[in-house]
Design a protein around this motif. Structure first.
Motif, PDB file in Angstrom:
ATOM      1  N   ALA A  15       0.826  -1.207   0.000  1.00 24.01           N
ATOM      2  CA  ALA A  15       0.000   0.000   0.000  1.00 24.01           C
ATOM      3  C   ALA A  15       0.860   1.257   0.000  1.00 24.01           C
ATOM      4  CB  ALA A  15      -0.933  -0.003   1.210  1.00 24.01           C
ATOM      5  N   TYR A  16       1.960   1.258   0.742  1.00 24.56           N
ATOM      6  CA  TYR A  16       2.887   2.396   0.693  1.00 24.56           C
ATOM      7  C   TYR A  16       3.390   2.613  -0.728  1.00 24.56           C
ATOM      8  CZ  TYR A  16       3.460   3.570   5.651  1.00 24.56           C
ATOM      9  OH  TYR A  16       3.251   4.025   6.936  1.00 24.56           O
ATOM     10  N   ARG A  17       3.787   1.541  -1.386  1.00 26.04           N
ATOM     11  CA  ARG A  17       4.319   1.675  -2.740  1.00 26.04           C
ATOM     12  C   ARG A  17       3.231   2.124  -3.721  1.00 26.04           C
ATOM     13  NH1 ARG A  17       6.570  -3.207  -1.059  1.00 26.04           N
ATOM     14  NH2 ARG A  17       5.405  -4.434  -2.572  1.00 26.04           N
ATOM     15  N   PHE A  22       0.709   6.179  -7.379  1.00 24.24           N
ATOM     16  CA  PHE A  22      -0.393   7.022  -7.834  1.00 24.24           C
ATOM     17  C   PHE A  22      -0.205   8.494  -7.468  1.00 24.24           C
ATOM     18  CE2 PHE A  22      -2.579   2.836  -7.802  1.00 24.24           C
ATOM     19  CZ  PHE A  22      -3.020   2.843  -9.119  1.00 24.24           C
ATOM     20  N   GLY A  23       0.993   8.854  -7.004  1.00 24.16           N
ATOM     21  CA  GLY A  23       1.288  10.258  -6.736  1.00 24.16           C
ATOM     22  C   GLY A  23       0.565  10.829  -5.545  1.00 24.16           C
ATOM     23  N   MET A  24       0.304  10.012  -4.539  1.00 24.42           N
ATOM     24  CA  MET A  24      -0.398  10.484  -3.352  1.00 24.42           C
ATOM     25  C   MET A  24       0.526  10.629  -2.148  1.00 24.42           C
ATOM     26  SD  MET A  24      -4.123   8.575  -3.499  1.00 24.42           S
ATOM     27  CE  MET A  24      -3.565   6.878  -3.740  1.00 24.42           C
ATOM     28  N   ASP A  25       1.848  10.479  -2.359  1.00 20.32           N
ATOM     29  CA  ASP A  25       2.784  10.608  -1.251  1.00 20.32           C
ATOM     30  C   ASP A  25       3.214  12.068  -1.095  1.00 20.32           C
ATOM     31  OD1 ASP A  25       4.000  10.425  -3.728  1.00 20.32           O
ATOM     32  OD2 ASP A  25       5.832   9.501  -2.956  1.00 20.32           O
ATOM     33  N   ASP A  26       3.921  12.356  -0.018  1.00 21.11           N
ATOM     34  CA  ASP A  26       4.380  13.705   0.289  1.00 21.11           C
ATOM     35  C   ASP A  26       5.808  13.601   0.828  1.00 21.11           C
ATOM     36  OD1 ASP A  26       4.603  16.397   0.892  1.00 21.11           O
ATOM     37  OD2 ASP A  26       3.360  16.304   2.691  1.00 21.11           O
ATOM     38  N   PHE A  52       8.078   6.564   0.387  1.00 24.37           N
ATOM     39  CA  PHE A  52       7.066   5.510   0.382  1.00 24.37           C
ATOM     40  C   PHE A  52       7.442   4.358  -0.544  1.00 24.37           C
ATOM     41  CE2 PHE A  52       2.933   7.526   2.168  1.00 24.37           C
ATOM     42  CZ  PHE A  52       3.642   7.985   3.264  1.00 24.37           C
ATOM     43  N   ARG A  53       8.122   4.659  -1.625  1.00 28.67           N
ATOM     44  CA  ARG A  53       8.528   3.600  -2.549  1.00 28.67           C
ATOM     45  C   ARG A  53       9.634   2.736  -1.959  1.00 28.67           C
ATOM     46  NH1 ARG A  53      13.249   5.056  -5.212  1.00 28.67           N
ATOM     47  NH2 ARG A  53      13.769   7.285  -5.214  1.00 28.67           N
ATOM     48  N   GLU A  54      10.255   3.181  -0.870  1.00 26.33           N
ATOM     49  CA  GLU A  54      11.320   2.427  -0.220  1.00 26.33           C
ATOM     50  C   GLU A  54      10.822   1.513   0.895  1.00 26.33           C
ATOM     51  OE1 GLU A  54      15.095   5.494  -0.616  1.00 26.33           O
ATOM     52  OE2 GLU A  54      13.687   5.779   1.060  1.00 26.33           O
ATOM     53  N   VAL A  55       9.566   1.652   1.289  1.00 23.40           N
ATOM     54  CA  VAL A  55       9.044   0.874   2.415  1.00 23.40           C
ATOM     55  C   VAL A  55       8.971  -0.606   2.043  1.00 23.40           C
ATOM     56  CG1 VAL A  55       7.049   0.492   3.909  1.00 23.40           C
ATOM     57  CG2 VAL A  55       7.763   2.826   3.350  1.00 23.40           C
ATOM     58  N   THR A  56       9.483  -1.450   2.917  1.00 28.63           N
ATOM     59  CA  THR A  56       9.431  -2.901   2.736  1.00 28.63           C
ATOM     60  C   THR A  56       8.729  -3.526   3.933  1.00 28.63           C
ATOM     61  OG1 THR A  56      11.543  -3.260   3.864  1.00 28.63           O
ATOM     62  CG2 THR A  56      11.618  -2.869   1.471  1.00 28.63           C
TER      63      THR A  56
END
Length: 241
Positions: A15-17, A22-26, A52-56
């Motif tokens: 979900a983080y990724r 979808f461009g909803m991170d900050d 967020f793309r780094e969250v595992t």
């Protein structure tokens, strides 16, 4: 670690990724959290500093409702995330997952006096089930928690005035689906208002009927959607499995 926690970590990391996709991170701000199925007084949340793309799955921290890390290596955590997420998990037994965002469209609608308008099919998913919470400054004060929870009530989505969006789901997939659709509703509203032409709203009867149709979910769309979204960002890293 139980199989249920392993599965939950994989879902929450996905979900983080997806939020990033979808461009909803900050950048490193805002949060997604999930209640541990075998330890309902504890939840997973991201360490502060990760994109967020780094969250595992293994990077997620375990905290209790006071915000203390109770397992594993101690990592940086964001105070505002702790204040918002622990309050909702503690007050709502059905809150398996909580998602909070600061998107441009979400914040724009949060600044509009009328909030989210029932303009279209997507927005009507939230008809009668959307709460609002007034802005009190950055959420660092635990005194705000009681008002945040009271304003949310039993709703599954909330607009934080002058701040952003929040959704609550009985699963990670449900919370993400609600956030995706709430975000899309805000983007559509901003675009519709930018056209400078009079807006046409459905009738109240159609609004209620559409909301009821969503609630019934006759085709099992929610489960199908989450399975498709998991495929979009792929399986957890091989080291995790």
């Amino acid at each position: 670690m139980s199989p249920s926690e392993i599965a939950l970590r994989a879902d929450l990391a996905a979900a983080y990724r997806l939020i990033a996709h979808f461009g909803m991170d900050d950048v490193i701000h805002t949060h997604l959290s999930a209640r541990l199925p075998d330890e309902p007084d504890k939840l997973l949340i991201n360490r502060y500093g990760d994109l967020f793309r780094e969250v595992t799955p293994e990077s997620l921290a375990v905290i209790d409702h006071s915000g203390s890390q109770v397992r594993g290596q101690q990592v940086p955590l964001n105070t505002a995330g702790i204040v918002i997420h622990t309050a909702i998990h503690a007050a709502r037994p059905d809150a398996a997952c909580v998602i909070h965002t600061h998107t441009a469209a979400g914040v724009a609608v949060s600044c509009q006096e009328d909030g989210l308008l029932p303009l279209n099919q997507t927005a009507l998913l939230f008809y009668g089930r959307l709460a609002y919470h007034d802005f009190e400054g950055i959420a660092l004060d635990r005194d705000e928690q009681s008002r945040l929870v009271a304003d949310l009530g039993d709703c599954s989505a909330m607009i934080l005035r002058n701040h952003g969006l929040l959704t609550v789901g009985r699963s990670v997939g449900e919370a993400f689906s609600l956030m995706y659709n709430l975000e899309q509703s805000c983007r559509m509203q901003v675009m519709a208002l930018s056209g400078g032409r009079p807006l046409r709203l459905p009738t109240p009867d159609v609004m209620r009927r559409t909301a009821a149709q969503y609630a019934a979910d006759p085709d099992g769309a929610a489960e199908l959607e989450w399975a498709a979204l998991r495929r979009l960002v792929g399986a957890p890293p091989a080291a995790w499995t």
